[in-house]
Design a protein around this motif. Sequence first.
Motif, PDB file in Angstrom:
ATOM      1  N   ALA A 188       6.112   3.944  -0.542  1.00  0.00           N
ATOM      2  CA  ALA A 188       7.716   3.603  -0.153  1.00  0.00           C
ATOM      3  C   ALA A 188       7.845   2.125  -0.192  1.00  0.00           C
ATOM      4  O   ALA A 188       7.493   1.580  -1.292  1.00  0.00           O
ATOM      5  CB  ALA A 188       7.652   4.188   1.405  1.00  0.00           C
ATOM      6  N   TYR A 189       8.702   1.680   0.634  1.00  0.00           N
ATOM      7  CA  TYR A 189       9.055   0.424   0.355  1.00  0.00           C
ATOM      8  C   TYR A 189       8.216  -0.767   1.008  1.00  0.00           C
ATOM      9  O   TYR A 189       8.566  -1.916   0.761  1.00  0.00           O
ATOM     10  CB  TYR A 189      10.520   0.231   1.232  1.00  0.00           C
ATOM     11  N   ARG A 190       7.288  -0.554   1.686  1.00  0.00           N
ATOM     12  CA  ARG A 190       6.269  -1.279   2.230  1.00  0.00           C
ATOM     13  C   ARG A 190       5.250  -1.556   0.977  1.00  0.00           C
ATOM     14  O   ARG A 190       4.093  -1.282   1.520  1.00  0.00           O
ATOM     15  CB  ARG A 190       5.861  -1.042   3.468  1.00  0.00           C
ATOM     16  N   ASP A 191       5.794  -2.304   0.119  1.00  0.00           N
ATOM     17  CA  ASP A 191       4.886  -1.936  -1.237  1.00  0.00           C
ATOM     18  C   ASP A 191       4.288  -3.394  -1.816  1.00  0.00           C
ATOM     19  O   ASP A 191       3.475  -3.228  -2.771  1.00  0.00           O
ATOM     20  CB  ASP A 191       5.820  -1.485  -2.373  1.00  0.00           C
ATOM     21  N   TRP A 216       9.656   2.616  -3.389  1.00  0.00           N
ATOM     22  CA  TRP A 216      10.910   3.627  -3.125  1.00  0.00           C
ATOM     23  C   TRP A 216      11.513   3.359  -1.826  1.00  0.00           C
ATOM     24  O   TRP A 216      10.825   3.272  -0.693  1.00  0.00           O
ATOM     25  CB  TRP A 216      10.553   5.019  -3.279  1.00  0.00           C
ATOM     26  N   GLY A 217      12.844   3.240  -1.795  1.00  0.00           N
ATOM     27  CA  GLY A 217      13.718   3.071  -0.576  1.00  0.00           C
ATOM     28  C   GLY A 217      14.043   3.939   0.148  1.00  0.00           C
ATOM     29  O   GLY A 217      14.207   3.860   1.618  1.00  0.00           O
ATOM     30  N   ILE A 218      14.060   5.254  -0.214  1.00  0.00           N
ATOM     31  CA  ILE A 218      14.614   6.365   0.410  1.00  0.00           C
ATOM     32  C   ILE A 218      13.230   7.093   1.131  1.00  0.00           C
ATOM     33  O   ILE A 218      12.389   7.472   0.441  1.00  0.00           O
ATOM     34  CB  ILE A 218      15.207   7.451  -0.506  1.00  0.00           C
ATOM     35  N   VAL A 219      13.363   7.335   2.498  1.00  0.00           N
ATOM     36  CA  VAL A 219      11.985   7.556   3.177  1.00  0.00           C
ATOM     37  C   VAL A 219      12.066   8.966   2.853  1.00  0.00           C
ATOM     38  O   VAL A 219      12.621  10.063   2.840  1.00  0.00           O
ATOM     39  CB  VAL A 219      12.395   7.647   4.649  1.00  0.00           C
ATOM     40  N   GLY A 220      10.648   9.301   2.258  1.00  0.00           N
ATOM     41  CA  GLY A 220      10.199  10.590   1.613  1.00  0.00           C
ATOM     42  C   GLY A 220      10.445  10.682   0.465  1.00  0.00           C
ATOM     43  O   GLY A 220      10.179  11.665  -0.432  1.00  0.00           O
ATOM     44  N   LEU A 246       2.077   7.397   2.070  1.00  0.00           N
ATOM     45  CA  LEU A 246       3.531   7.794   2.783  1.00  0.00           C
ATOM     46  C   LEU A 246       3.572   7.398   4.398  1.00  0.00           C
ATOM     47  O   LEU A 246       2.222   7.368   4.747  1.00  0.00           O
ATOM     48  CB  LEU A 246       3.822   9.261   2.754  1.00  0.00           C
ATOM     49  N   GLY A 247       4.519   7.280   5.132  1.00  0.00           N
ATOM     50  CA  GLY A 247       4.321   6.815   6.313  1.00  0.00           C
ATOM     51  C   GLY A 247       4.256   7.979   7.299  1.00  0.00           C
ATOM     52  O   GLY A 247       4.855   9.098   6.998  1.00  0.00           O
ATOM     53  N   ASP A 248       4.106   7.848   8.449  1.00  0.00           N
ATOM     54  CA  ASP A 248       4.064   8.801   9.566  1.00  0.00           C
ATOM     55  C   ASP A 248       5.574   9.148   9.712  1.00  0.00           C
ATOM     56  O   ASP A 248       5.751  10.480  10.154  1.00  0.00           O
ATOM     57  CB  ASP A 248       3.512   8.317  11.006  1.00  0.00           C
ATOM     58  N   GLY A 249       6.338   8.259   9.724  1.00  0.00           N
ATOM     59  CA  GLY A 249       7.935   8.704  10.024  1.00  0.00           C
ATOM     60  C   GLY A 249       8.241   9.661   8.547  1.00  0.00           C
ATOM     61  O   GLY A 249       9.074  10.808   8.919  1.00  0.00           O
ATOM     62  N   ALA A 250       7.767   9.592   7.532  1.00  0.00           N
ATOM     63  CA  ALA A 250       8.357  10.361   6.531  1.00  0.00           C
ATOM     64  C   ALA A 250       7.512  11.712   6.245  1.00  0.00           C
ATOM     65  O   ALA A 250       8.295  12.609   5.943  1.00  0.00           O
ATOM     66  CB  ALA A 250       7.672   9.394   5.049  1.00  0.00           C
ATOM     67  N   ASN A 293      -0.242   5.945   9.056  1.00  0.00           N
ATOM     68  CA  ASN A 293      -0.231   6.036  10.312  1.00  0.00           C
ATOM     69  C   ASN A 293       0.078   4.748  11.115  1.00  0.00           C
ATOM     70  O   ASN A 293      -1.126   4.442  11.806  1.00  0.00           O
ATOM     71  CB  ASN A 293      -0.947   7.166  11.407  1.00  0.00           C
ATOM     72  N   ASN A 294       1.021   3.964  11.128  1.00  0.00           N
ATOM     73  CA  ASN A 294       0.980   2.801  11.588  1.00  0.00           C
ATOM     74  C   ASN A 294       1.761   2.885  12.892  1.00  0.00           C
ATOM     75  O   ASN A 294       2.187   1.892  13.610  1.00  0.00           O
ATOM     76  CB  ASN A 294       1.743   1.760  10.685  1.00  0.00           C
ATOM     77  N   GLN A 295       2.126   3.894  13.553  1.00  0.00           N
ATOM     78  CA  GLN A 295       2.269   4.291  14.760  1.00  0.00           C
ATOM     79  C   GLN A 295       3.758   4.229  14.879  1.00  0.00           C
ATOM     80  O   GLN A 295       4.401   4.767  16.048  1.00  0.00           O
ATOM     81  CB  GLN A 295       1.673   3.345  15.891  1.00  0.00           C
ATOM     82  N   TYR A 296       4.403   3.891  14.091  1.00  0.00           N
ATOM     83  CA  TYR A 296       5.830   3.739  14.392  1.00  0.00           C
ATOM     84  C   TYR A 296       6.809   3.992  13.028  1.00  0.00           C
ATOM     85  O   TYR A 296       6.311   3.661  11.835  1.00  0.00           O
ATOM     86  CB  TYR A 296       6.509   2.205  14.783  1.00  0.00           C
ATOM     87  N   GLY A 297       8.107   4.525  13.115  1.00  0.00           N
ATOM     88  CA  GLY A 297       8.801   5.037  12.013  1.00  0.00           C
ATOM     89  C   GLY A 297       9.879   3.895  12.457  1.00  0.00           C
ATOM     90  O   GLY A 297      10.716   4.354  13.494  1.00  0.00           O
ATOM     91  N   MET A 298      10.283   2.686  11.968  1.00  0.00           N
ATOM     92  CA  MET A 298      11.103   1.806  12.647  1.00  0.00           C
ATOM     93  C   MET A 298      10.785   1.560  14.076  1.00  0.00           C
ATOM     94  O   MET A 298       9.907   1.114  14.394  1.00  0.00           O
ATOM     95  CB  MET A 298      12.852   2.236  12.344  1.00  0.00           C
ATOM     96  N   PRO A 319       6.922  -6.976  12.601  1.00  0.00           N
ATOM     97  CA  PRO A 319       8.132  -6.546  12.731  1.00  0.00           C
ATOM     98  C   PRO A 319       8.240  -5.093  11.785  1.00  0.00           C
ATOM     99  O   PRO A 319       7.948  -5.489  10.444  1.00  0.00           O
ATOM    100  CB  PRO A 319       9.390  -7.373  12.849  1.00  0.00           C
ATOM    101  N   HIS A 320       9.280  -4.244  11.937  1.00  0.00           N
ATOM    102  CA  HIS A 320       9.383  -3.142  10.967  1.00  0.00           C
ATOM    103  C   HIS A 320       9.888  -3.784   9.531  1.00  0.00           C
ATOM    104  O   HIS A 320       9.302  -3.632   8.364  1.00  0.00           O
ATOM    105  CB  HIS A 320      10.403  -2.120  11.576  1.00  0.00           C
ATOM    106  N   GLY A 321      10.992  -4.566   9.637  1.00  0.00           N
ATOM    107  CA  GLY A 321      11.638  -5.134   8.586  1.00  0.00           C
ATOM    108  C   GLY A 321      11.944  -6.739   8.959  1.00  0.00           C
ATOM    109  O   GLY A 321      12.394  -7.086   9.952  1.00  0.00           O
TER     110      GLY A 321
END
Length: 353
Positions: A84-87, A133-137, A163-167, A197-202, A266-268
């Motif tokens: 995703a975007y954390r690239d 990629w910027g769109i989650v999932g 992929l992230g936990d949120g995705a 799994n970084n524990q958070y989605g935003m 921070p998230h972003g």
Amino acid sequence: MPAENESMGDGAVETREDGSVAVDGDHLLDLYKKMVLIRAFEEATQRGFRQGKIGGYMHVYTGQEAVATGFIDAYREGDKVITAYRDHAFPLLLGSDPKAAMAEIFGKGTGLAKGKGGSMHLFDVERGFYGGWGIVGGHIPIGMGMAYALRYKETDQIVQLYLGDGAMNGGPFHESANQAGLWGRDKMNPTLFIVENNQYGMGTSVGRSTAMTDLARKFDAYGIEHEKVDGMDLEAVLECAHRVAEQVRETGKPYAVEAITYRIAPHGAADFFEKYRTKDEVQKWRQRDPIGMLEHKLLERDVLDEDKIEEIRDEMKETIDEVTTFADESEEPPLEELYTDVYAGQDEYTGEE
Ligand SMILES: Cc1ncc(C[n+]2csc(CCOP(=O)(O)OP(=O)(O)O)c2C)c(N)n1
Ligand SMILES: [Mg+2]
């Protein structure tokens, strides 16, 4: 940075008979340096953002370094990587020029995507990196489809799909996992799902976004085998990564790993207050900082000493200063670039012949 674009075939990582791996000290030291470089790179991007030199939005990888560093160590020539975007860490680990990665984040014409992608859309197809990629999932179906294509073309390459936990709470994940499981029955889907799994989605913790917090087990619903790994412990990640990457390569079936990690940053770039978590919590995880943990092990094993640590940090900072200066001094893409790498030609926008 000294990155190998293929798996270590020089005995640096040996697979034992029981499937576990032994990693030699020099190789661990090399990976330690990569993690220190990634951290310094991210600190430089955060400075650049605060100075107004980076536009758009930006997410850093700080705290999660051991995950990509461990898995990309199992990368083999021809494999594909998508996230995703954390690239930012990915092209660095795959051997892209860090100057081109930073220039892309600065929006410059010398960047990996000619300055047209920015932080969230780093790309280096030559080195197997398919974004950013910027769109989650949004990248999950694409990555899973790429894995099908690799088998269709009768290669033994695989896709590392991060992929992230949120995705995992969105439809694209579930549809893709379902299809991957089905195609996997015919050995047609070598997707290695790597859930960070970084524990958070935003600002939303895993426990507030899903009633079933054992994320690896969600893959059961789609017939995909899975395991968890301590994503803060590089050696644990390496052991898992080499074993499961080879399994996916051999079987053509998807596999999932949930890496338990933590986003220390921070998230972003606009997450100023972090009201969703306590300072104590962050502090607790900082004690398991992947760089600190590896440093500790290497000190204990006499692979590192305090002077050498200082030397490595200085060296990496110096490299990053050069990288940042290059990005800063590079030119913005020329206006005509607006009309390249797009589906329609310039005349269709301007009416000119
Ligand atoms: C489809 C979509 N919905 C919402 C957003 C806004 N958004 C950006 S990041 C993010 C959280 C995703 O969390 P996770 O998948 O855990 O990744 P992490 O940021 O933790 O790496 C959200 C909801 C988005 N980019 N795309
Ligand atoms: Mg997350």
